[in-house]
Design an enzyme around this catalytic site. Structure first.
Site, PDB file in Angstrom:
ATOM      1  N   ARG A   1      -7.642  37.079 -27.783  1.00 40.99           N
ATOM      2  CA  ARG A   1      -8.860  36.647 -28.487  1.00 40.99           C
ATOM      3  C   ARG A   1     -10.018  36.373 -27.522  1.00 40.99           C
ATOM      4  NH1 ARG A   1      -6.840  35.654 -33.718  1.00 40.99           N
ATOM      5  NH2 ARG A   1      -4.690  34.957 -33.651  1.00 40.99           N
TER       6      ARG A   1
ATOM      7  N   ARG B   1      -4.981  29.341 -44.948  1.00 40.77           N
ATOM      8  CA  ARG B   1      -4.591  30.051 -43.724  1.00 40.77           C
ATOM      9  C   ARG B   1      -4.626  29.103 -42.523  1.00 40.77           C
ATOM     10  NH1 ARG B   1      -8.615  34.153 -40.430  1.00 40.77           N
ATOM     11  NH2 ARG B   1      -7.041  34.920 -38.990  1.00 40.77           N
TER      12      ARG B   1
ATOM     13  N   HIS C   1     -17.395  32.191 -34.667  1.00 41.83           N
ATOM     14  CA  HIS C   1     -15.966  31.959 -34.918  1.00 41.83           C
ATOM     15  C   HIS C   1     -15.750  30.500 -35.256  1.00 41.83           C
ATOM     16  CE1 HIS C   1     -15.205  35.942 -33.419  1.00 41.83           C
ATOM     17  NE2 HIS C   1     -16.013  35.653 -32.412  1.00 41.83           N
ATOM     18  N   ILE C   2     -14.874  30.265 -36.194  1.00 41.27           N
ATOM     19  CA  ILE C   2     -14.548  28.901 -36.615  1.00 41.27           C
ATOM     20  C   ILE C   2     -13.800  28.182 -35.495  1.00 41.27           C
ATOM     21  CG2 ILE C   2     -13.175  27.552 -38.257  1.00 41.27           C
ATOM     22  CD1 ILE C   2     -13.665  29.952 -40.259  1.00 41.27           C
TER      23      ILE C   2
ATOM     24  N   PRO D   1     -11.919  40.243 -41.914  1.00 39.93           N
ATOM     25  CA  PRO D   1     -10.578  40.181 -42.490  1.00 39.93           C
ATOM     26  C   PRO D   1      -9.936  38.798 -42.426  1.00 39.93           C
ATOM     27  CG  PRO D   1     -10.540  41.322 -40.387  1.00 39.93           C
ATOM     28  CD  PRO D   1     -11.990  41.159 -40.771  1.00 39.93           C
ATOM     29  N   ASN D   2      -9.241  38.492 -43.499  1.00 37.56           N
ATOM     30  CA  ASN D   2      -8.427  37.277 -43.645  1.00 37.56           C
ATOM     31  C   ASN D   2      -9.241  36.001 -43.874  1.00 37.56           C
ATOM     32  OD1 ASN D   2      -5.867  38.637 -43.290  1.00 37.56           O
ATOM     33  ND2 ASN D   2      -6.465  38.892 -41.159  1.00 37.56           N
TER      34      ASN D   2
ATOM     35  N   ASP E   1     -21.036  49.411 -32.145  1.00 36.28           N
ATOM     36  CA  ASP E   1     -21.992  50.519 -32.295  1.00 36.28           C
ATOM     37  C   ASP E   1     -22.943  50.278 -33.464  1.00 36.28           C
ATOM     38  OD1 ASP E   1     -21.011  51.917 -30.136  1.00 36.28           O
ATOM     39  OD2 ASP E   1     -19.801  53.318 -31.327  1.00 36.28           O
TER      40      ASP E   1
ATOM     41  N   ASN F   1     -18.913  36.669 -38.713  1.00 35.50           N
ATOM     42  CA  ASN F   1     -17.571  36.298 -38.279  1.00 35.50           C
ATOM     43  C   ASN F   1     -16.697  37.510 -38.567  1.00 35.50           C
ATOM     44  OD1 ASN F   1     -15.050  35.362 -37.703  1.00 35.50           O
ATOM     45  ND2 ASN F   1     -15.255  33.435 -38.815  1.00 35.50           N
TER      46      ASN F   1
ATOM     47  N   TYR G   1      -8.030  26.491 -38.772  1.00 37.60           N
ATOM     48  CA  TYR G   1      -9.264  26.847 -39.489  1.00 37.60           C
ATOM     49  C   TYR G   1      -9.750  25.779 -40.467  1.00 37.60           C
ATOM     50  CZ  TYR G   1      -8.214  31.451 -37.583  1.00 37.60           C
ATOM     51  OH  TYR G   1      -7.966  32.486 -36.726  1.00 37.60           O
TER      52      TYR G   1
ATOM     53  N   ARG H   1      -7.374  29.918 -27.249  1.00 37.76           N
ATOM     54  CA  ARG H   1      -6.262  30.518 -27.981  1.00 37.76           C
ATOM     55  C   ARG H   1      -5.651  31.678 -27.185  1.00 37.76           C
ATOM     56  NH1 ARG H   1      -8.016  31.593 -33.963  1.00 37.76           N
ATOM     57  NH2 ARG H   1      -5.741  31.704 -34.171  1.00 37.76           N
TER      58      ARG H   1
ATOM     59  N   ALA I   1     -10.529  39.277 -36.765  1.00 34.37           N
ATOM     60  CA  ALA I   1      -9.790  40.008 -35.744  1.00 34.37           C
ATOM     61  C   ALA I   1     -10.493  41.291 -35.281  1.00 34.37           C
ATOM     62  CB  ALA I   1      -8.394  40.340 -36.268  1.00 34.37           C
TER      63      ALA I   1
ATOM     64  N   HIS J   1     -12.089  41.608 -31.796  1.00 31.01           N
ATOM     65  CA  HIS J   1     -11.333  41.923 -30.585  1.00 31.01           C
ATOM     66  C   HIS J   1     -10.902  43.391 -30.512  1.00 31.01           C
ATOM     67  CE1 HIS J   1     -11.319  37.599 -30.751  1.00 31.01           C
ATOM     68  NE2 HIS J   1     -10.542  37.593 -31.826  1.00 31.01           N
TER      69      HIS J   1
ATOM     70  N   GLU K   1     -22.909  36.034 -33.418  1.00 26.16           N
ATOM     71  CA  GLU K   1     -21.443  36.128 -33.543  1.00 26.16           C
ATOM     72  C   GLU K   1     -20.889  34.717 -33.715  1.00 26.16           C
ATOM     73  OE1 GLU K   1     -19.511  37.855 -30.133  1.00 26.16           O
ATOM     74  OE2 GLU K   1     -17.538  37.146 -30.746  1.00 26.16           O
TER      75      GLU K   1
HETATM   76  C1  DQA Z   1     -11.851  33.924 -35.992  1.00 25.63           C
HETATM   77  C2  DQA Z   1     -11.089  34.075 -34.674  1.00 25.63           C
HETATM   78  C3  DQA Z   1     -10.404  35.421 -34.594  1.00 25.63           C
HETATM   79  O1  DQA Z   1      -9.698  35.548 -33.373  1.00 25.63           O
HETATM   80  C4  DQA Z   1      -9.419  35.570 -35.739  1.00 25.63           C
HETATM   81  O2  DQA Z   1      -8.825  36.855 -35.712  1.00 25.63           O
HETATM   82  C5  DQA Z   1     -10.020  35.301 -37.064  1.00 25.63           C
HETATM   83  C6  DQA Z   1     -10.944  34.178 -37.186  1.00 25.63           C
HETATM   84  C7  DQA Z   1     -12.441  32.517 -36.163  1.00 25.63           C
HETATM   85  O3  DQA Z   1     -13.284  32.350 -37.039  1.00 25.63           O
HETATM   86  O4  DQA Z   1     -12.052  31.586 -35.441  1.00 25.63           O
HETATM   87  O5  DQA Z   1      -9.688  35.936 -38.058  1.00 25.63           O
HETATM   88  O6  DQA Z   1     -12.919  34.852 -36.014  1.00 25.63           O
END
Ligand code: DQA
Length: 151
Positions: free
Chosen positions: A116, A18, A105-106, A10-11, A92, A79, A23, A112, A82, A85, A103
């Site tokens: 997170r 954003r 994350h940017i 998401p996002n 699962d 990635n 990011y 943070r 959110a 978390h 896994e």
């Molecule tokens: C993220 C870190 C997460 O905490 C956040 O909710 C994101 C982006 C990152 O790529 O840094 O949406 O996964």
């Protein structure tokens, strides 16, 4: 040729606009191009997707499990945004498929907010990366390549 499946949660479709101080200014389309270059140089076919919906990500992980069983999946770079978390369902799904998953994350999630710092994905992941900005995607493709030979 094996496939690297890169899933974005998401996002992440908002990359570029954003919170650019967190990011960066590259868009998700830019990230896809970066991944295409990295996959080409490591001999992977790229399958790059994004969804804002948890169940869609679960379905894609199940699909990855079938590709893995068929022997044509290099692995998944996830990635989960959110959902990292919050999502027992993603944990699962990864455990249930036997896929190799990185896994990603940017941002450096540990620098943070406290919420997170916990990941439901990490215990099911083969490797975890964060804090390299969007270049982390290309680095993760390199890491996936290394895993193919056990290096
Ligand atoms: C993220 C870190 C997460 O905490 C956040 O909710 C994101 C982006 C990152 O790529 O840094 O949406 O996964």
């Amino acid at each position: 040729m094996k496939t690297a499946l890169i899933l974005n949660g998401p996002n992440l479709n908002l990359l570029g606009t954003r919170e650019p101080t967190v990011y960066g200014s590259q868009t998700l389309a830019d990230v896809e191009k970066l991944c295409a270059q990295a996959c080409a140089s490591h001999g992977f076919a790229l399958d790059f997707r994004q969804s804002n919906h948890e169940g869609q990500l679960v379905d894609w992980l199940h699909e990855a499990g079938r590709v893995h069983a068929a022997g044509t999946l290099a692995g998944v770079i996830l990635n989960a945004g959110a959902y990292t978390h919050t999502s027992v369902a993603l944990f699962d799904a990864i455990k249930g498929t036997g896929i190799t998953l990185i896994e990603l994350h940017i941002s450096n999630v540990f620098a943070r907010e406290a919420f997170r710092h916990h990941s439901y994905i990490s215990p099911a992941a083969k490797a975890v990366m964060c804090g390299f900005g969007v270049n982390g995607y290309a680095m993760a493709v390199g890491g996936l390549a290394g895993m193919q030979t056990g290096a």
